[in-house]
Write an enzyme that holds these catalytic residues in place. Structure first.
Site, mmCIF file in Angstrom:
data_model
loop_
_atom_site.group_PDB
_atom_site.id
_atom_site.type_symbol
_atom_site.label_atom_id
_atom_site.label_comp_id
_atom_site.label_asym_id
_atom_site.label_seq_id
_atom_site.Cartn_x
_atom_site.Cartn_y
_atom_site.Cartn_z
ATOM 1 N N HIS A 1 0.835 -1.201 0.000
ATOM 2 C CA HIS A 1 0.000 0.000 0.000
ATOM 3 C C HIS A 1 0.868 1.247 0.000
ATOM 4 O O HIS A 1 1.962 1.256 0.562
ATOM 5 C CB HIS A 1 -0.937 0.015 1.208
ATOM 6 C CG HIS A 1 -0.222 -0.154 2.522
ATOM 7 N ND1 HIS A 1 0.178 -1.387 2.993
ATOM 8 C CD2 HIS A 1 0.200 0.738 3.439
ATOM 9 C CE1 HIS A 1 0.801 -1.234 4.146
ATOM 10 N NE2 HIS A 1 0.834 0.048 4.452
ATOM 11 N N CYS B 1 8.271 19.657 14.646
ATOM 12 C CA CYS B 1 7.071 20.085 13.921
ATOM 13 C C CYS B 1 7.329 20.050 12.422
ATOM 14 O O CYS B 1 8.329 20.589 11.945
ATOM 15 C CB CYS B 1 6.644 21.487 14.347
ATOM 16 S SG CYS B 1 5.308 22.159 13.322
ATOM 17 N N CYS C 1 7.033 24.164 11.149
ATOM 18 C CA CYS C 1 7.939 25.254 11.543
ATOM 19 C C CYS C 1 9.277 24.739 12.037
ATOM 20 O O CYS C 1 10.186 25.525 12.296
ATOM 21 C CB CYS C 1 7.289 26.125 12.612
ATOM 22 S SG CYS C 1 7.140 25.326 14.230
ATOM 23 N N HIS D 1 0.392 21.842 19.576
ATOM 24 C CA HIS D 1 1.033 22.648 18.542
ATOM 25 C C HIS D 1 0.522 22.256 17.151
ATOM 26 O O HIS D 1 0.280 23.121 16.304
ATOM 27 C CB HIS D 1 2.544 22.495 18.634
ATOM 28 C CG HIS D 1 3.288 23.317 17.637
ATOM 29 N ND1 HIS D 1 3.449 24.683 17.760
ATOM 30 C CD2 HIS D 1 3.896 22.981 16.473
ATOM 31 C CE1 HIS D 1 4.126 25.139 16.726
ATOM 32 N NE2 HIS D 1 4.414 24.131 15.923
ATOM 33 N N GLU E 1 -0.977 24.679 14.212
ATOM 34 C CA GLU E 1 -0.418 24.683 12.858
ATOM 35 C C GLU E 1 -1.494 24.314 11.841
ATOM 36 O O GLU E 1 -1.564 24.897 10.758
ATOM 37 C CB GLU E 1 0.760 23.701 12.743
ATOM 38 C CG GLU E 1 2.013 24.145 13.480
ATOM 39 C CD GLU E 1 2.746 25.303 12.811
ATOM 40 O OE1 GLU E 1 2.111 26.097 12.098
ATOM 41 O OE2 GLU E 1 3.972 25.416 13.003
#
Ligand code: 5GP
Ligand code: ZN
Length: 219
Positions: A135, A191, A194, A208, A212
């Site tokens: 997959h 992240c 950022c 966070h 975002e």
């Protein structure tokens, strides 16, 4: 076993509603991931019996097969981009309908150049898949989902553990061929948007990611 769960879609795609199976043909089935790790998470399942039980790295050694898979993945990415546009686009179908109802035409010169939603989608395979049938993930970059519940869920989509389809064929010495599962999945959180580090603080990362996501979808 539970690891064989994707086999049923390949065997009988026609038996599922469109909320589960997006589309299918003789060679591929596209489905929504049952435990989405992003706001949009789709899986492409090649049906080729000689490939479906292979590890993706091995299956993609076949150049002809790889080319077919890539072509289908990119089609699916374009479909997924359409879904994102309808969900988050500034000029959604709803806006258009409202505007038509009011008999207003949007002034052409103030329309923003449409956002390229295809750039907001990653397509790839896990270096160590957990499900047995071949997959390819087609997943929005936001990694924002209630189903993203474990630290390995995030890192499996935010580190080299996710190998983009465009990176195939992998060179013989590509280090992702020998993933230390622990290595990638136990890394400190970073992240995706950022680059801020969150160490091993999953709750803070999740908070966070929500911020975002709110900015990303409205950009
Ligand atoms: P892997 O880690 O093997 O690359 O990813 C397998 C994916 O299959 C996971 O994202 C998981 O959420 C999804 N999945 C597992 N079982 C099922 C199922 O029965 N149906 C669907 N649609 N997706 C599943
Ligand atoms: Zn961030």
């Amino acid at each position: 076993s539970a690891r064989d769960g994707l086999g049923a879609y390949i065997a009988k795609p026609e038996s599922y509603p469109s909320s589960v199976v997006i589309n299918h043909n003789a060679d591929f089935v596209a489905i929504y991931d049952m435990f989405p790790k992003s706001s949009l998470h789709i899986l492409l399942l090649p049906r080729d019996q000689s490939k479906t039980h292979l590890h993706p790295f091995e299956a993609f050694e076949d150049a002809e097969f790889l080319a077919k898979v890539k072509a289908q993945v990119y089609k699916l990415r374009s479909h997924a981009a359409g879904e994102l546009r309808r969900k988050y686009g500034k000029y959604s179908a709803q806006d258009k309908a409202r505007q038509e109802a009011l008999d207003l035409e949007p002034p052409p010169d103030v329309l923003p150049a449409g956002r390229d939603w295809e750039k907001e989608i990653v397509c790839g395979v896990h270096a160590v898949p957990s499900m047995n049938h071949l997959h390819v993930h087609v997943i929005a970059v936001d990694r924002y989902s209630e189903r993203l519940k474990h630290r390995k869920h995030y890192n499996s989509f935010a580190t080299p553990f996710l190998v983009p389809i465009e990176d195939f064929p992998l060179s013989p010495d590509d280090e992702r061929r020998h993933p230390t599962r622990e290595g990638y999945l136990k890394r400190d959180f970073v992240c995706w948007r950022c680059g801020k580090g969150f160490g091993n603080k999953f709750v803070e990362l999740k908070q966070h990611l929500e911020q975002e996501f709110d900015e990303w979808k409205r950009l």
